[in-house]
Motif scaffolding. Sequence first.
Motif, PDB file in Angstrom:
ATOM      1  N   ASP A 399      97.711  32.161-107.541  1.00  0.00           N
ATOM      2  CA  ASP A 399      98.682  31.189-107.776  1.00  0.00           C
ATOM      3  C   ASP A 399      99.123  31.185-109.172  1.00  0.00           C
ATOM      4  O   ASP A 399     100.067  30.877-109.470  1.00  0.00           O
ATOM      5  CB  ASP A 399      97.973  29.494-107.650  1.00  0.00           C
ATOM      6  CG  ASP A 399      97.709  29.460-106.192  1.00  0.00           C
ATOM      7  OD1 ASP A 399      98.248  30.269-105.340  1.00  0.00           O
ATOM      8  OD2 ASP A 399      96.933  28.724-105.775  1.00  0.00           O
ATOM      9  N   GLN A 402     101.581  33.984-109.913  1.00  0.00           N
ATOM     10  CA  GLN A 402     102.896  33.433-109.214  1.00  0.00           C
ATOM     11  C   GLN A 402     103.660  32.564-110.488  1.00  0.00           C
ATOM     12  O   GLN A 402     104.817  32.841-110.743  1.00  0.00           O
ATOM     13  CB  GLN A 402     102.745  32.575-108.003  1.00  0.00           C
ATOM     14  CG  GLN A 402     102.742  33.350-106.695  1.00  0.00           C
ATOM     15  CD  GLN A 402     103.005  32.374-105.416  1.00  0.00           C
ATOM     16  OE1 GLN A 402     103.762  31.642-105.359  1.00  0.00           O
ATOM     17  NE2 GLN A 402     101.815  32.522-104.750  1.00  0.00           N
ATOM     18  N   ALA A 422     105.569  35.263-104.555  1.00  0.00           N
ATOM     19  CA  ALA A 422     104.132  35.388-103.706  1.00  0.00           C
ATOM     20  C   ALA A 422     103.914  36.749-103.631  1.00  0.00           C
ATOM     21  O   ALA A 422     102.630  37.315-103.855  1.00  0.00           O
ATOM     22  CB  ALA A 422     104.335  34.765-102.600  1.00  0.00           C
ATOM     23  N   SER A 494      91.295  25.578-110.491  1.00  0.00           N
ATOM     24  CA  SER A 494      90.677  26.291-109.215  1.00  0.00           C
ATOM     25  C   SER A 494      89.217  26.559-109.245  1.00  0.00           C
ATOM     26  O   SER A 494      88.277  26.438-108.589  1.00  0.00           O
ATOM     27  CB  SER A 494      91.476  26.984-108.485  1.00  0.00           C
ATOM     28  OG  SER A 494      91.424  28.259-109.448  1.00  0.00           O
TER      29      SER A 494
END
Length: 503
Positions: A399, A402, A422, A494
């Motif tokens: 992520d 990206q 992506a 995360s």
Amino acid sequence: MKEELSILVQAQYPLIYLVTAEEERAESAIAKIAQQQTQHQRVFIWTVTRGFQEYGKAPQTTQHNTVSPEAAIEWVVRQPEAGIFIFKDLHPFISSPAVTRWLRDAIASFKGTEKLILLMSPSLEIPLELEKDIVVLDFPLPDLQDLDEVLRGQLNQTQVKRISLEAREKLLKATLGLTKDEAQKVYRKAYVKAGQLTEQEVEIVLSEKKQLIRRNGILEFIEEDETLAAVGGLEELKHWLTQRSDAFTEKAREYGLPQPKGMLILGVPGCGKSLIAKTTSRLWGLPLLRLDMGRVYDGSMVGRSEANLRNALKTAESISPAILFIDELDKAFAGGAGSGDSDGGTSSRIFGSFLTWMQEKTSPVFVMATANRVERLPGEFLRKGRFDEIFFVDLPTADERQAIFQIHLSKRRSDIGRFDVAQLAKVSDGFSGAEIEQAIIAAMYEAFAQDREFTQLDIIAAIKSTLPLSRTMMEQVTALRDWARQRARTASASVAEYQRLEF
């Protein structure tokens, strides 16, 4: 400092070294202290051009036979009366065997005489023979009250009738860290340039501070236009910084919060550590000063490196609140605690001085340091309390890659809809942010050479032709991750959430 100097005079300390570039202001302070003594002491001032002259008296009082330092000190010893004898800029001569010996003889003869030699210089030079006999004081820069006197004088000269309280406060705070002479000049400059003195002229005043830093030679004033939005990922670190964006305000002090000390950002090279430091300056609205440790070390004279560090830290404190940025701390202080054999102990003294300053500083200087090789850092740096937090910046997640692709493509093209970020994130697994940027640049060069627009395939080709650092230095990256897992806070949201669930 003035109170300390007064106490030393009353206690009959024979030799004091006053470090300052503000001769006129320091002389005035010393003269007031002399007048406050039970027996008013006379003040004499020596220069190498005129010899001794009594403070506040006509030039006819000059002692022309005291131009040489040796003759001047001998003249002081022969004086029957008590007094304060100020020597300006004696530091080029103080290491001379004759001058050093005369000073030691003078100190021995001063017992019970209430005579005092005060060395005044912007540079601190102390021979080994005098270290046990001398007291060193730093003359502080003007405070808000002193600067307010300067501003009032400038307003009277320019016949500016009114200035708002808010404008006055901003102008005064903007000149903190300047000498009285520098403040006078910058107020005049602001008036000449704008024809008035209001809060809009604060930028002119701040430009003078940048000149002050440039003159220092060791600190570098960094201006950064990028915001935190230019950093892909690292949400946990961004959140920590955003929470402290008002940490240096009076509101935070009234709430009872202490001033933040600093943070250490460890991580893989090219993952945004330095960019975070630069964008924090914009987020917090504080000047960013980079401390170049390479310029601190100076082998031309014993003690010069330590003096360079002291001057740099003093400059940073004088313009605080500010962020002091040290990039690649592991290289700057590698083996600092035990590398004394090769450089005469300079590294150890520099390391010790910096640690002491970090521990004892009360000024609002936030130390932001980055490092790539944690095993090279002395253990003292990693002790709890030295930094508010130690963050680990790992290779970006899918992520985050990206987000990094979107940031760098948006900088170069207004329409990035034709790119599949992506897919790009997937093929760039193991790449750092810097390596992703270079892949985009390589793709652009390839397309530019063929006189066409660069495409998704160009970027993929550039990625596949690059061997990332995570593979060439796999052992080092793995060791850093293993160390940080239990000892540092992760910068990615995360990963941080996963670690919280794990515990």
